[in-house]
Design a protein around this motif. Structure first.
Motif, PDB file in Angstrom:
ATOM      1  N   VAL A 102       0.836  -1.196   0.000  1.00 34.79           N
ATOM      2  CA  VAL A 102       0.000   0.000   0.000  1.00 34.79           C
ATOM      3  C   VAL A 102       0.875   1.253   0.000  1.00 34.79           C
ATOM      4  O   VAL A 102       0.582   2.242  -0.686  1.00 34.79           O
ATOM      5  N   ARG A 103       1.968   1.224   0.756  1.00 33.89           N
ATOM      6  CA  ARG A 103       2.882   2.365   0.710  1.00 33.89           C
ATOM      7  C   ARG A 103       3.425   2.569  -0.697  1.00 33.89           C
ATOM      8  O   ARG A 103       3.640   3.703  -1.128  1.00 33.89           O
ATOM      9  N   SER A 104       3.664   1.475  -1.418  1.00 36.16           N
ATOM     10  CA  SER A 104       4.182   1.621  -2.782  1.00 36.16           C
ATOM     11  C   SER A 104       3.158   2.311  -3.679  1.00 36.16           C
ATOM     12  O   SER A 104       3.521   3.082  -4.572  1.00 36.16           O
ATOM     13  N   ILE A 105       1.873   2.044  -3.459  1.00 30.96           N
ATOM     14  CA  ILE A 105       0.823   2.692  -4.244  1.00 30.96           C
ATOM     15  C   ILE A 105       0.790   4.186  -3.928  1.00 30.96           C
ATOM     16  O   ILE A 105       0.687   5.034  -4.813  1.00 30.96           O
ATOM     17  N   VAL A 106       0.907   4.518  -2.644  1.00 24.48           N
ATOM     18  CA  VAL A 106       0.935   5.928  -2.241  1.00 24.48           C
ATOM     19  C   VAL A 106       2.176   6.604  -2.823  1.00 24.48           C
ATOM     20  O   VAL A 106       2.113   7.750  -3.305  1.00 24.48           O
ATOM     21  N   THR A 107       3.290   5.910  -2.791  1.00 27.28           N
ATOM     22  CA  THR A 107       4.527   6.454  -3.337  1.00 27.28           C
ATOM     23  C   THR A 107       4.389   6.735  -4.829  1.00 27.28           C
ATOM     24  O   THR A 107       4.835   7.776  -5.328  1.00 27.28           O
ATOM     25  N   ALA A 108       3.766   5.805  -5.552  1.00 21.24           N
ATOM     26  CA  ALA A 108       3.554   6.013  -6.983  1.00 21.24           C
ATOM     27  C   ALA A 108       2.753   7.275  -7.235  1.00 21.24           C
ATOM     28  O   ALA A 108       3.058   8.059  -8.143  1.00 21.24           O
ATOM     29  N   SER A 109       1.734   7.508  -6.410  1.00 19.49           N
ATOM     30  CA  SER A 109       0.914   8.712  -6.594  1.00 19.49           C
ATOM     31  C   SER A 109       1.726   9.980  -6.354  1.00 19.49           C
ATOM     32  O   SER A 109       1.517  10.997  -7.004  1.00 19.49           O
ATOM     33  N   GLN A 110       2.688   9.921  -5.401  1.00 23.32           N
ATOM     34  CA  GLN A 110       3.537  11.078  -5.146  1.00 23.32           C
ATOM     35  C   GLN A 110       4.371  11.426  -6.382  1.00 23.32           C
ATOM     36  O   GLN A 110       4.541  12.593  -6.728  1.00 23.32           O
ATOM     37  N   LEU A 111       4.901  10.423  -7.037  1.00 22.10           N
ATOM     38  CA  LEU A 111       5.704  10.669  -8.236  1.00 22.10           C
ATOM     39  C   LEU A 111       4.836  11.129  -9.402  1.00 22.10           C
ATOM     40  O   LEU A 111       5.204  12.047 -10.140  1.00 22.10           O
ATOM     41  N   VAL A 112       3.699  10.487  -9.573  1.00 17.32           N
ATOM     42  CA  VAL A 112       2.838  10.832 -10.705  1.00 17.32           C
ATOM     43  C   VAL A 112       2.334  12.266 -10.599  1.00 17.32           C
ATOM     44  O   VAL A 112       2.146  12.952 -11.609  1.00 17.32           O
ATOM     45  N   GLU A 113       2.128  12.743  -9.382  1.00 22.69           N
ATOM     46  CA  GLU A 113       1.687  14.123  -9.192  1.00 22.69           C
ATOM     47  C   GLU A 113       2.650  15.128  -9.813  1.00 22.69           C
ATOM     48  O   GLU A 113       2.264  16.235 -10.178  1.00 22.69           O
ATOM     49  N   GLN A 114       3.923  14.743  -9.927  1.00 27.87           N
ATOM     50  CA  GLN A 114       4.929  15.684 -10.436  1.00 27.87           C
ATOM     51  C   GLN A 114       4.957  15.767 -11.964  1.00 27.87           C
ATOM     52  O   GLN A 114       5.639  16.628 -12.523  1.00 27.87           O
ATOM     53  N   LEU A 115       4.205  14.883 -12.647  1.00 31.58           N
ATOM     54  CA  LEU A 115       4.262  14.889 -14.107  1.00 31.58           C
ATOM     55  C   LEU A 115       3.802  16.211 -14.705  1.00 31.58           C
ATOM     56  O   LEU A 115       4.260  16.611 -15.783  1.00 31.58           O
ATOM     57  N   SER A 116       2.885  16.890 -14.022  1.00 30.27           N
ATOM     58  CA  SER A 116       2.403  18.168 -14.544  1.00 30.27           C
ATOM     59  C   SER A 116       3.497  19.230 -14.581  1.00 30.27           C
ATOM     60  O   SER A 116       3.363  20.245 -15.273  1.00 30.27           O
ATOM     61  N   GLN A 117       4.594  18.992 -13.833  1.00 28.71           N
ATOM     62  CA  GLN A 117       5.700  19.957 -13.825  1.00 28.71           C
ATOM     63  C   GLN A 117       6.466  19.944 -15.144  1.00 28.71           C
ATOM     64  O   GLN A 117       7.193  20.885 -15.445  1.00 28.71           O
ATOM     65  N   TRP A 118       6.319  18.858 -15.915  1.00 28.31           N
ATOM     66  CA  TRP A 118       7.096  18.734 -17.151  1.00 28.31           C
ATOM     67  C   TRP A 118       6.168  18.414 -18.323  1.00 28.31           C
ATOM     68  O   TRP A 118       6.195  17.309 -18.875  1.00 28.31           O
ATOM     69  N   PRO A 119       5.308  19.344 -18.725  1.00 27.06           N
ATOM     70  CA  PRO A 119       4.325  19.055 -19.785  1.00 27.06           C
ATOM     71  C   PRO A 119       4.970  18.638 -21.097  1.00 27.06           C
ATOM     72  O   PRO A 119       4.422  17.805 -21.823  1.00 27.06           O
TER      73      PRO A 119
END
Length: 515
Positions: A102-119
């Motif tokens: 479950v922590r890995s799923i939360v961790t994935a969401s943390q990284l994916v949130e940053q994708l908007s920084q690099w359109p």
């Protein structure tokens, strides 16, 4: 966790920066860092995967985020984790999957949130994140088998091993794309290192080491970037050797798997992991197959791609089950026809003996399954019999493989194929069971919806659907009926199916070495 870098750490960044390609120099500008969002995310990853958050507290955090809750429930109900029941609550999902998953799923969401920084680099950066997550799942699965004492630390370190790739890809898509092509021309580790240096101005891991020091990442992460790792045939001795071998070995495995095809390098990396872990080869293969499947479930739930090198067709580097994975079986068709009593009704003993003989002569699972389908249609009295199998490396994907009793099999097989979570949620739930299910009336409401495309194509009145398993692992399903409405499956048909199905299940498990 943030702190000022020491003098020696500052010296590393300062010494590298003038030598870097001009587009990468801002990465090591300590006075004005260019990736504060990524730095902050790395710190979050460490706190998420390294903390001692209890299951109840973690469930509360996830429940407050609808998108994250959907991801956790999707993964917990996937075939990759094989629950025998539908999981509808976050606390149940956390207890079923375990804190580390479950922590890995939360961790994935943390990284994916940053994708908007690099359109402009979103596609290439998302690929880096996906590979890092799959590598981390591999390290976690192998670490679990080896009883490594800190799986959370192992997962986070493997994930953060990609920070150099993430930083470079976010700064320059072209440079990173050129880096991915290096194995096409450089055939030795020394040649690859030289081309990296010529491309970036410094080796990629050296850049990562400087970033790790600037961002005050823990020493156990930063030290990984300084290791000259090559696959060896030696068993890992200490816990520290195991940690380094798993992090770097799993990262290398996924990098090779998704890069330019190189069977020799792939085998060398696998042999290094196998020798270092000391696991039996069959168990090692099973773990890699399971890890790839679970890693894909994780990144798919996050909306990330797992791209192989310029190849939209997914390769299958290792079987998910302890036998060769099923391959395409040429469809055989038979026209629906009026039938008299079936062979299993008129001559049950001889019919079962004939089936048993055919099953004993089968040398692989494909032959066993083909034998079963033909026997159900020919001797069991079923008008339509279909076989659908899971993709061995992505158990969310069902593929129709063999069908008897229809005029145009391609259309029917296509209606059986697709994503279990999106296209066939009812089949997903049935495949988690261990027994055959007799659906007596498709017109009545069912627990999960039936795909309208399937209903339009088959127009069934009633049917039998059975999960196919090797041991406890699902590999596909069987579908049998007596034709479209108004023809129905009767009680005697269900009993006949059970006889055929029971014999084949025993033969599958004997062939797989489970019995």
């Amino acid at each position: 966790m943030s702190s000022s870098p020491t003098t020696s750490e500052s010296a590393l960044a300062e010494s590298l920066r003038p030598r870097l390609h001009n587009t990468l120099q801002p990465l090591l500008n300590q006075a004005s860092p260019c990736l504060p969002a990524l730095e902050k995310t790395c710190q979050k990853i460490l706190s998420l995967t390294g903390g001692l958050t209890g299951a109840d507290r973690l469930a509360q955090i996830i429940s407050r985020d609808p998108a994250l809750s959907c991801r956790v429930l999707q993964i917990s109900n996937s075939i990759a984790y094989s629950p025998q029941q539908v999981i509808t609550s976050i606390p149940h999902a956390v207890s079923w999957l375990g804190l580390d998953t479950v922590r890995s799923i939360v961790t994935a969401s943390q990284l994916v949130e940053q994708l908007s920084q690099w359109p402009n680099q979103q596609r290439i950066v998302s690929g880096v994140i996906a590979r890092a997550l799959v590598a981390a799942v591999h390290a976690n699965e192998l670490g679990m088998a080896l009883e490594y004492p800190s799986l959370s630390q192992l997962f986070s370190a493997t994930l953060l091993y990609s920070i150099g790739d993430l930083a470079i890809a976010s700064q320059s898509q072209d440079l990173y794309a050129s880096y991915r092509k290096i194995p096409l021309t450089a055939k030795t580790p020394a040649a690859r290192l030289l081309e990296e240096t010529q491309l970036f101005g410094a080796p990629r891991l050296r850049i990562a080491q400087a970033l790790g020091q600037m961002w005050a990442l823990p020493p156990f992460v930063v030290e990984l970037f300084a290791i000259e790792w090559h696959p060896s045939q030696e068993r890992w001795g200490s816990g520290q050797e195991m940690f380094k071998g798993l992090v770097i070995g799993c990262s290398s495995l996924i990098d090779v798997m998704t890069g330019p095809p190189s069977p020799a390098i792939m085998e060398a990396v696998k042999r290094g992991l196998l020798a270092g872990s000391g696991l039996p080869s069959h168990l090692f293969g099973d773990i890699l197959g399971c890890a790839l499947d679970r890693g894909k479930q994780l990144i798919h739930s996050a909306g990330l791609p797992f791209d192989l090198w310029e190849d939209p067709v997914e390769q299958e580097p290792s079987g998910l089950i302890p036998v060769p994975p099923p391959v395409e079986i040429s469809p055989v068709t038979a026209m629906p026809q009026k039938r008299g009593p079936s062979a299993i009704e008129t001559n049950p003993l001889e019919t079962l003996q004939t089936l048993q003989t055919a099953l004993r002569e089968a040398k692989d699972i494909n032959t066993l399954l083909s034998t079963l389908v033909q026997a159900l249609h020919r001797d069991g009295g079923f008008s339509r019999v279909a076989l659908a199998l899971l993709n061995p490396n992505n158990t969310d994907h069902l593929v129709g493989r063999l069908l008897l009793g229809v005029e145009e099999p391609a259309l029917y097989l296509d209606s059986l194929s697709g994503s279990l979570t999106k296209d066939h949620p009812h089949f997903l739930q049935l495949m988690k069971r261990s027994d055959a299910v007799w659906i007596e009336d498709f017109a009545l409401p069912l627990g999960n919806p039936i795909n309208p495309k399937f209903l339009r194509t088959w127009h069934p009145g009633s049917a039998i659907i059975a999960p196919l398993r090797v041991g406890t692992r699902p590999i596909g399903m069987l579908y049998c009926d007596n034709g479209p409405i108004p023809r129905q499956v009767q009680q005697k048909d269900y009993h006949a199916f059970q006889l055929f199905f029971g014999q084949t299940t025993l033969s599958i498990n004997r062939l797989a070495g489970i019995l």
